[in-house]
Design a protein around this motif. Structure first.
Motif, PDB file in Angstrom:
ATOM      1  N   ALA A  68       0.141 -61.759 -14.807  1.00 15.05           N
ATOM      2  CA  ALA A  68      -1.262 -61.300 -14.195  1.00 15.05           C
ATOM      3  C   ALA A  68      -1.768 -60.475 -13.854  1.00 15.05           C
ATOM      4  N   SER A  69      -3.222 -60.241 -14.161  1.00 12.88           N
ATOM      5  CA  SER A  69      -4.061 -59.123 -13.470  1.00 12.88           C
ATOM      6  C   SER A  69      -3.807 -59.314 -12.257  1.00 12.88           C
ATOM      7  N   GLY A  70      -4.107 -57.395 -11.833  1.00  7.44           N
ATOM      8  CA  GLY A  70      -3.596 -56.696  -9.935  1.00  7.44           C
ATOM      9  C   GLY A  70      -4.198 -58.409  -8.931  1.00  7.44           C
ATOM     10  N   THR A  71      -5.868 -58.790 -10.058  1.00  4.39           N
ATOM     11  CA  THR A  71      -6.228 -59.611  -8.867  1.00  4.39           C
ATOM     12  C   THR A  71      -6.031 -60.911  -8.429  1.00  4.39           C
ATOM     13  N   GLY A  72      -4.632 -61.626  -9.261  1.00  2.53           N
ATOM     14  CA  GLY A  72      -3.413 -62.684  -8.990  1.00  2.53           C
ATOM     15  C   GLY A  72      -2.936 -62.196  -8.512  1.00  2.53           C
ATOM     16  N   ALA A  73      -2.115 -60.963  -7.850  1.00  2.57           N
ATOM     17  CA  ALA A  73      -0.994 -60.616  -7.624  1.00  2.57           C
ATOM     18  C   ALA A  73      -1.563 -60.697  -5.608  1.00  2.57           C
ATOM     19  N   TRP A  74      -2.950 -60.274  -5.320  1.00  2.00           N
ATOM     20  CA  TRP A  74      -3.948 -60.512  -4.078  1.00  2.00           C
ATOM     21  C   TRP A  74      -3.737 -61.535  -3.717  1.00  2.00           C
ATOM     22  N   GLU A  75      -4.366 -62.743  -4.693  1.00  2.00           N
ATOM     23  CA  GLU A  75      -4.191 -63.928  -4.058  1.00  2.00           C
ATOM     24  C   GLU A  75      -2.281 -64.374  -3.623  1.00  2.00           C
ATOM     25  N   HIS A  95     -16.120 -51.425  -3.009  1.00  2.00           N
ATOM     26  CA  HIS A  95     -15.746 -52.359  -4.289  1.00  2.00           C
ATOM     27  C   HIS A  95     -14.695 -53.744  -4.408  1.00  2.00           C
ATOM     28  N   PHE A  96     -13.524 -53.169  -4.515  1.00  2.00           N
ATOM     29  CA  PHE A  96     -11.929 -53.738  -4.320  1.00  2.00           C
ATOM     30  C   PHE A  96     -12.040 -54.025  -3.007  1.00  2.00           C
ATOM     31  N   ALA A  97     -12.150 -53.544  -1.904  1.00  2.00           N
ATOM     32  CA  ALA A  97     -12.047 -54.026  -0.839  1.00  2.00           C
ATOM     33  C   ALA A  97     -12.904 -55.225  -0.447  1.00  2.00           C
ATOM     34  N   VAL A 155      -5.348 -53.498   3.490  1.00  2.69           N
ATOM     35  CA  VAL A 155      -6.599 -51.940   3.244  1.00  2.69           C
ATOM     36  C   VAL A 155      -6.540 -51.625   1.844  1.00  2.69           C
ATOM     37  N   VAL A 156      -6.840 -51.336   1.622  1.00  6.58           N
ATOM     38  CA  VAL A 156      -7.137 -50.682  -0.095  1.00  6.58           C
ATOM     39  C   VAL A 156      -6.417 -48.924   0.355  1.00  6.58           C
ATOM     40  N   HIS A 157      -5.284 -48.576  -0.694  1.00  7.54           N
ATOM     41  CA  HIS A 157      -4.629 -47.146  -0.636  1.00  7.54           C
ATOM     42  C   HIS A 157      -5.912 -46.532  -1.229  1.00  7.54           C
ATOM     43  N   ASN A 158      -5.703 -46.508  -2.534  1.00  5.82           N
ATOM     44  CA  ASN A 158      -6.721 -46.255  -3.519  1.00  5.82           C
ATOM     45  C   ASN A 158      -8.001 -46.926  -3.881  1.00  5.82           C
ATOM     46  N   GLU A 159      -9.198 -46.645  -3.100  1.00  8.69           N
ATOM     47  CA  GLU A 159     -10.091 -47.418  -3.787  1.00  8.69           C
ATOM     48  C   GLU A 159     -11.187 -46.630  -4.648  1.00  8.69           C
ATOM     49  N   THR A 160     -10.621 -47.924  -6.081  1.00  6.97           N
ATOM     50  CA  THR A 160     -10.950 -47.312  -7.718  1.00  6.97           C
ATOM     51  C   THR A 160     -12.533 -46.874  -7.748  1.00  6.97           C
ATOM     52  N   SER A 161     -12.908 -47.791  -6.399  1.00  2.64           N
ATOM     53  CA  SER A 161     -14.857 -48.099  -7.099  1.00  2.64           C
ATOM     54  C   SER A 161     -15.011 -46.559  -6.754  1.00  2.64           C
ATOM     55  N   VAL A 186      -1.675 -53.607   1.763  1.00  2.00           N
ATOM     56  CA  VAL A 186      -2.124 -52.760   1.279  1.00  2.00           C
ATOM     57  C   VAL A 186      -2.175 -53.267  -0.400  1.00  2.00           C
ATOM     58  N   ASP A 187      -3.566 -52.534  -0.730  1.00  2.00           N
ATOM     59  CA  ASP A 187      -3.884 -52.769  -2.455  1.00  2.00           C
ATOM     60  C   ASP A 187      -3.142 -51.866  -3.331  1.00  2.00           C
ATOM     61  N   SER A 188      -2.213 -51.473  -3.759  1.00  2.00           N
ATOM     62  CA  SER A 188      -2.320 -49.924  -4.280  1.00  2.00           C
ATOM     63  C   SER A 188      -1.764 -50.050  -5.430  1.00  2.00           C
ATOM     64  N   ILE A 189      -2.977 -51.192  -6.445  1.00  2.00           N
ATOM     65  CA  ILE A 189      -3.388 -51.233  -7.111  1.00  2.00           C
ATOM     66  C   ILE A 189      -3.400 -50.102  -8.082  1.00  2.00           C
ATOM     67  N   SER A 190      -4.713 -49.461  -7.884  1.00  2.00           N
ATOM     68  CA  SER A 190      -4.592 -48.079  -8.669  1.00  2.00           C
ATOM     69  C   SER A 190      -3.665 -46.495  -8.025  1.00  2.00           C
ATOM     70  N   GLY A 191      -3.178 -47.034  -6.400  1.00  4.28           N
ATOM     71  CA  GLY A 191      -2.755 -45.547  -6.307  1.00  4.28           C
ATOM     72  C   GLY A 191      -1.351 -45.783  -6.679  1.00  4.28           C
ATOM     73  N   SER A 211      -0.880 -53.316 -13.424  1.00  2.67           N
ATOM     74  CA  SER A 211       0.398 -52.607 -14.592  1.00  2.67           C
ATOM     75  C   SER A 211      -0.285 -51.152 -15.478  1.00  2.67           C
ATOM     76  N   GLN A 212      -2.047 -51.341 -15.049  1.00  2.00           N
ATOM     77  CA  GLN A 212      -2.949 -50.716 -16.222  1.00  2.00           C
ATOM     78  C   GLN A 212      -3.559 -49.033 -15.520  1.00  2.00           C
ATOM     79  N   LYS A 213      -2.766 -48.987 -14.372  1.00  2.47           N
ATOM     80  CA  LYS A 213      -3.268 -47.575 -14.021  1.00  2.47           C
ATOM     81  C   LYS A 213      -2.309 -46.264 -14.080  1.00  2.47           C
ATOM     82  N   GLY A 214      -1.448 -46.568 -12.827  1.00  5.14           N
ATOM     83  CA  GLY A 214      -0.868 -44.746 -12.541  1.00  5.14           C
ATOM     84  C   GLY A 214       0.650 -45.811 -13.580  1.00  5.14           C
TER      85      GLY A 214
END
Ligand SMILES: *Cc1c(COP(=O)(O)O)cnc(C)c1O
Length: 413
Positions: A68-75, A95-97, A155-161, A186-191, A211-214
């Motif tokens: 799934a995309s990161g949004t699925g893992a948030w849920e 925006h992501f927070a 909290v979001v670790h690296n706020e990609t917006s 913690v959302d570290s989707i892009s961190g 998967s699609q960031k770092g």
């Protein structure tokens, strides 16, 4: 759209902060034939990636991999740990927070959205979107919660917006100082795998990533790293969940399998990415991104444009946001740069729409691809009539020439 009869020559410059450019080595690994996801080879692959990914999160505990995309893992993080009506403290970094907060509300969680209370000269409409999490605000709020109604801090670790990284260790210290039992999510989707992250040491209960960031993979898989406390919380959490439920997945993962069909070829890619990142060494990976970020910021400073992140202590190593002058539509600049130079930049999201653009410095990059990105942006800004104080290209070249990459990254003589 791309048309076959007008395919641009050379590589497209995918400089959005995710999906990041995927190394050829990973693309090749993913092109192997798909295998039986219940067969013996698969079990070995599953055990390999499930073990390797723990080293990236720096955890001894289970990491779930979802197709799934990161949004699925948030849920998944919310629905495995919380019950309808639970009160949760979230922090507005961007925006992501905000999207995660909206999702929690839709799931029937009662959220409180903490935000920076100050003002900002460049972005009066979103002052908190230029700064990291202020842990003292979290601590003060938790101290007031004498009945311990707050079940989690998110909290979001690296706020990609915005290109702002938050100090997660300080959030853990704030929760502990308040003597509060809330879970830390913690959302570290892009961190993850670009910026320093330590799931166990920082006492994070659930870390969400993608998967699609770092990790330099295509989009399509995402992660929950889970602490023993989060697994315990799952037992009494009442939000409905089935596909996202950790219990069956953790059980089958012990042998390297999943309760459903995982995305086999992306797991080949993940296995390759783990080899690359762990082979380079996480500290080298983090230092490489810090150096790239400094080189790109040198350009923005030379142009005389404000960097979206107003606090140098929390500049993101992953991306740099650039605020365009009043009256210049940042999306028009982006469109022009894409048309003229085949270079994609990140758009201004939510409250930042049209006011800024984002330059990614992650994934399969090097000094020269980043100099080229800066050149594309500089040409586009000039063509858009933006008055620049000086040459960003020169500043980035000077930075990279003057700050040699560590020997490990240089070719042997
Ligand atoms: C990319 C991103 C997301 C969303 O992930 P998707 O894979 O698009 O669902 C959420 N949070 C952050 C910080 C991100 O960078």
């Amino acid at each position: 759209m791309l048309q076959l009869d007008s395919h641009p020559t050379g590589r497209h410059f995918l400089q959005i902060p995710g999906p990041s450019p995927v190394p050829d080595r990973i693309l090749r690994a993913m092109s192997l034939p798909t295998i039986d996801h219940r067969g013996p080879e698969f079990g070995a692959l599953g055990r390999r990636v499930l073990g390797g990914i723990r080293q990236i999160f720096k955890t001894q505990h289970p990491v779930i991999i979802y197709p799934a995309s990161g949004t699925g893992a948030w849920e998944a993080a919310l629905s495995n740990t919380l019950s309808p009506g639970d009160h949760v403290l979230m922090y507005e970094t961007g925006h992501f927070a905000s999207l995660w907060n909206k999702m929690a509300t839709r799931l029937g969680i009662s959220t409180e959205f903490l935000a920076y209370g100050g003002t900002d000269e460049h972005l009066p409409q979103a002052p908190g979107w230029r700064r990291g999490v202020q842990a003292d605000l979290i601590e003060a709020r938790l101290r007031k919660d004498t009945e311990k109604k707050i079940k989690a801090v998110c909290v979001v670790h690296n706020e990609t917006s915005t290109g702002v990284t938050s100090d997660i260790a300080s959030v853990r210290r704030a929760i502990d100082a308040a003597g509060h039992p809330a879970l830390l999510m913690v959302d570290s989707i892009s961190g993850l795998a670009s910026a320093d992250f330590r799931h166990d040491e920082w006492g994070v209960d659930v870390t969400i990533s993608g998967s699609q960031k770092g990790l330099m993979l295509p989009p399509g898989i995402s992660f929950n790293a889970i602490s023993p406390r989060a697994l315990e919380a799952m037992k009494s959490a009442k939000l409905p969940r089935s596909f996202w439920a950790w219990d069956e997945i953790v059980e089958m993962n012990k042998d390297g399998y999943w309760p459903y069909t995982p995305n086999t070829n992306l797991l080949y890619g993940l296995s390759e990415a783990l080899d690359m990142i762990l082979g380079e060494g996480l500290d080298n990976v983090f230092a490489r991104h810090q150096r790239w970020a400094a080189g790109v910021r040198a350009a923005v400073n030379a142009w005389g444009l404000p960097i979206q992140c107003a606090d140098p202590a929390v500049y993101s190593p992953v991306l740099t946001g650039v605020i365009t002058p009043e009256g210049v539509d940042a999306d028009a600049v982006r469109r022009l740069i894409h048309q003229r130079f085949d270079l994609s930049l990140g758009t201004g999201l939510g409250k930042l729409k049209g006011r800024m653009f984002r330059m990614g410095h992650l994934g399969d990059s090097n000094d020269l691809t980043l100099v080229a990105m800066v050149a594309g942006v500089e040409m586009g800004l000039k063509l858009s009539g933006v008055k620049l104080a000086g040459s960003g290209v020169q500043a980035t070249m000077d930075y990279f020439a003057g700050h040699a990459a560590p020997a490990a990254l240089q070719k042997a003589a």
